[in-house]
Structure formats: C-alpha cells, structure tokens
Write an enzyme that holds these catalytic residues in place. Sequence first.
Site, PDB file in Angstrom:
ATOM      1  N   CYS A 345       1.029  -1.141  -0.061  1.00 57.54           N
ATOM      2  CA  CYS A 345       0.114  -0.062   0.044  1.00 57.54           C
ATOM      3  C   CYS A 345       0.848   1.454  -0.086  1.00 57.54           C
ATOM      4  O   CYS A 345       1.501   1.598  -1.070  1.00 57.54           O
ATOM      5  CB  CYS A 345      -0.913  -0.028   1.196  1.00 57.54           C
ATOM      6  SG  CYS A 345      -2.346   0.936   1.231  1.00 57.54           S
ATOM      7  N   HIS A 458      -3.554  -5.465   1.239  1.00 51.85           N
ATOM      8  CA  HIS A 458      -3.240  -5.998   2.606  1.00 51.85           C
ATOM      9  C   HIS A 458      -3.584  -7.404   2.694  1.00 51.85           C
ATOM     10  O   HIS A 458      -4.575  -7.886   2.365  1.00 51.85           O
ATOM     11  CB  HIS A 458      -4.112  -5.074   3.484  1.00 51.85           C
ATOM     12  CG  HIS A 458      -3.541  -3.774   3.409  1.00 51.85           C
ATOM     13  ND1 HIS A 458      -2.537  -3.295   4.128  1.00 51.85           N
ATOM     14  CD2 HIS A 458      -4.237  -2.585   3.035  1.00 51.85           C
ATOM     15  CE1 HIS A 458      -2.446  -1.978   3.898  1.00 51.85           C
ATOM     16  NE2 HIS A 458      -3.458  -1.469   3.212  1.00 51.85           N
TER      17      HIS A 458
END
Length: 519
Positions: A345, A458
């Site tokens: 991310c 994630h």
Amino acid sequence: MFQGTCSNAGKSLLTAAVCRLLARRGLSVAPFKAQNMALNSFVTEQGEEMGRAQVLQAAACGLPADVRMNPVLLKPTSHTGSQVIMLGRPVGRMRVGEYLRYKAEAWKAVRRAYDELSTGMDVMVLEGAGSPAEINLRAHDIVNMRMARHAGAHVLLVADIDRGGAFAALVGTMSLLGRADRARVAGYVLNKFRGDASLLDPALAAVSRRTRRPFLGVVPMLEDLRLPEEDSVSFKLGITPGLSAPHAADGDAARAEDCLDIVLVDLPHISNFTDLDALRVEAGVRLRVARRGDELGAPDLVILPGSKNSIADMRFLRQSGLAGALRGYAQRALKEGRGVLAGICGGLQMLGQDIADPLNLEEGGSEPGLGLLPLTTELGCVKCLRRTSGRALAALAGEELAVTGYEIHHGRSGPSAAEVETKAAALTPLLTDHTGQALGWGLAGADGAARVWGTYLHGVFDADAFRHALLNRLRRERGLAPLAGAAYGLGPELDRLADAVEAGLDMTAVYRLLGLNIQ
C-alpha cells in the site's frame, strides 16, 4: 463494558475473550466500540472500513465484521488531524476543533448503530477508549461513560499492572469520576500480571476498602499471543510479540540460527502492520524492526508497510538514512539475485518515483519516492475500499498461487515513462485480481525472481501456500532446507486467550452482572 485506566491496558483483548466465552456458552453476543482511533483497519464484505479490534472481537463471537460494531473510526494523519470514518465511509479530514463540532452528529450515529446491533442479541460487550477520567475530554465523551449510560452497561475498570502504577491509577480514576459514573463501576480487573497472584492480596484488599469496589480478576500476561493489534502502541514501544526491538546485530543473530531474517521498516504513520501477523506464526522466521538506516543490515526480506501519510513518511525515510539503505539493498538484491524488498500500500507508493496529494487528503503537495519502481501515485478523493482475491505470479514465490486480502487507499498508482534506476529489468505486473487487473508491480533479477515489488493488497501474506512458497524460496537462496510452515488462523489463539481470561477472571460474577444463571 470494559474501560481502562489508560490506553493499551488490554481492553480490546479482554472484550474479545469475554465475547468468545459467551459465544461458547451458546449465547448470541456482539462487540461494540463507539469510537476507535487506530491506523489498523479492515474492509468488510460490504466494502466498508472499520477498526481491526472489532473485527477480531466479531470473529470471537462467530460473527462477520459489521461497521455498526465500530461506527466511528479516526485515522490520524498528523498530530492535530484525522480522517473520520463514519459507518464504514470517510466523511472528511478534520482537525480537533472541527471534529468536536461534528460530534453531535457522530453521537446520533453511534446511538443508532448500537440500538440496531443490540436488537435480538443476548449480550453486548462494549469497549471504552483511553480512560474515562480524562476530565478535559469528558464534555465531549461518546465512547466511555456516556456510552455506558446509553447502553445501561456495568463497567469493569481495567489496569495494566505490567506498566506500573496500577493501584494508583484505579484509585485516581475513581476519584475523578462523578458520583453516577462511579456507581456504574462494578469492579476492577488487573491485566498482564506476571508471577504469583496471591502476593497481590494485601494491595487488592486495600484498594477495595478505599474505593468500595471488588477486584473481579487478575489476568496473566500472555506471551507471544498471535492476534492482530488494535494500534501501534506496543509496536512503537518495541514489545509487540514476535518483533524484537531494533538492533543492527539482530540480523547476524538470525543468520547464526536456522531462521530467515525479515525486517519491517517502522514509519511514523505506519498503518496495517498486521500484514506481518501471518509471518509471526512461522518457526523459521525472525522478525525485527528498523527505524534508522544503520539498523537495516542485510536481511532476507524487507517489508515497507502501509502508511496513513506516505509523503511525510517518505521524508522520514530520507532523514533517518533508511532511503539510502533501502536503495542500496534493492540494487544489491537485483544484481546478486538474493533478498527481496516488498512494499504494501503506502510502501508500494514510496517505492515509486513520485507521490502527489493535490487535494491535501494527507500531507498535501508532492514528494519524490525511492525511485526503485517506475510508478507514479496521485491521491484522489475516492477511497478504494474492497475485498480482493487474485493471483501472485510465479516470479514472486516460484509458482502461481492464490492470494486474498483487502484494499484501503486513496492513491492511484501506475507505470510512468521514466526508467527505473537499477535498469536491471522491466516493470511487470506481479499480482492480479480475478479480472486480470494489476494489484502490484515489481522488478525481477537476472534469475527471473522478483527482487523489488509492491502491492495494494493488505493481507497478502495471510495465504498459507503463498507465504510458505515465498519463505522457502528465500530459504533455498540461503542454503537452508525448506520447511512445511504453519497454518495461520485466529481460532486457536482466540480460544487460548479465552481460556486464560476464564481462569483469571471471576466469570461467575460477570454472568451475575449480566443477569445470566450460569455456573
């Protein structure tokens, strides 16, 4: 309701444990925390964002995650401002004064969420935040005693005895509460105790006499409990289970053992470091953190984690010497065919060439990245919140394997026209979703294995097959024998937690407070 004398007293895990114990008794039970301030968040099946602690508590109840369990989530972007998430959706970035003016609306949403969620439940187990004795915050409280009054909840006050000052904190908290709120406190719980609990008896009796409240339990310190953390308090103290305090020599110690050396780069605005939780279950892994360039060493795997302020954290990497250390590590890995640098991310964004925030969603402005991947990122007003499944291509772990996880990001990243600094290989998509859309990109070394890569996914390490294949690829590079690997799941750890709390907490008294006839 569990409230604490301080943050990180253990309220979240006690809530999860009691939820588990009640669910094992066949009761319908749900958790609730009106307002959560944390950078570890999760995306539900409905594409809504909520705090990880309530997701864990929902799992303890055998329930899917529901944003009504955590109607307000605050994600700090600076010392004075946070992104405000209401019932799973961002409503804006607010400074303290702005949020205080908004709290009347937040309180309406909190009450509505609780009333809807509690309908039909046998028991609700609530969690407070920080301490109810913060008298400067009392007028604006929506998460501690005000919520307890709305729910009609008995309050158990939790103190962290491992931190020290627990008895003074309990007496001081009671003295600062108003008379009606003191009456709501049914008893105390001492948490994280090490040693013979009988040695506490004189102190427990003295505090009980002074405050006229009983102690309902002494819960032991649970070492190496592999459950997701709510926030980074323990991590920032260097005591997160499975993570050692940063020390340059740790890499040498890990290599002397039959373990892979894996480094997590700490960031001032680190978010979702729970991405590392699945690696903590592996016996052949040593995890450590690095906060300065001279702490990086020469590990087998470096993970640049998520961030709630990628621009500010990119500046930190330069100031700390980590930017140069990471570039050097990546260049050696590409040239020598050994080692991996992975960004998740915000970490993916920092691996690229430029991060722009034209709408001032986080820091504002723009900042050059590490320049290791020819990617540019721009933060947009629409936040991507989705559960995702896809494939990790063979360059990552030696074979194509399924991965699942979730995305939480304002950034949109894509290949740029600029050339990569290393000029070792071309940028290629290395993770794709079920439609074939890229979830991550990377660079391969001369051996075809990915050496620098990043993804918005994630939880990418949660898939057992992918994690084991990646770790065994790294072990082979070190000349180590492959390992079968461990299975990652929350169920056994939740039961271990529940069993320990059941042994330390007077559950008969808890059942009596709840009006339950359970022996």
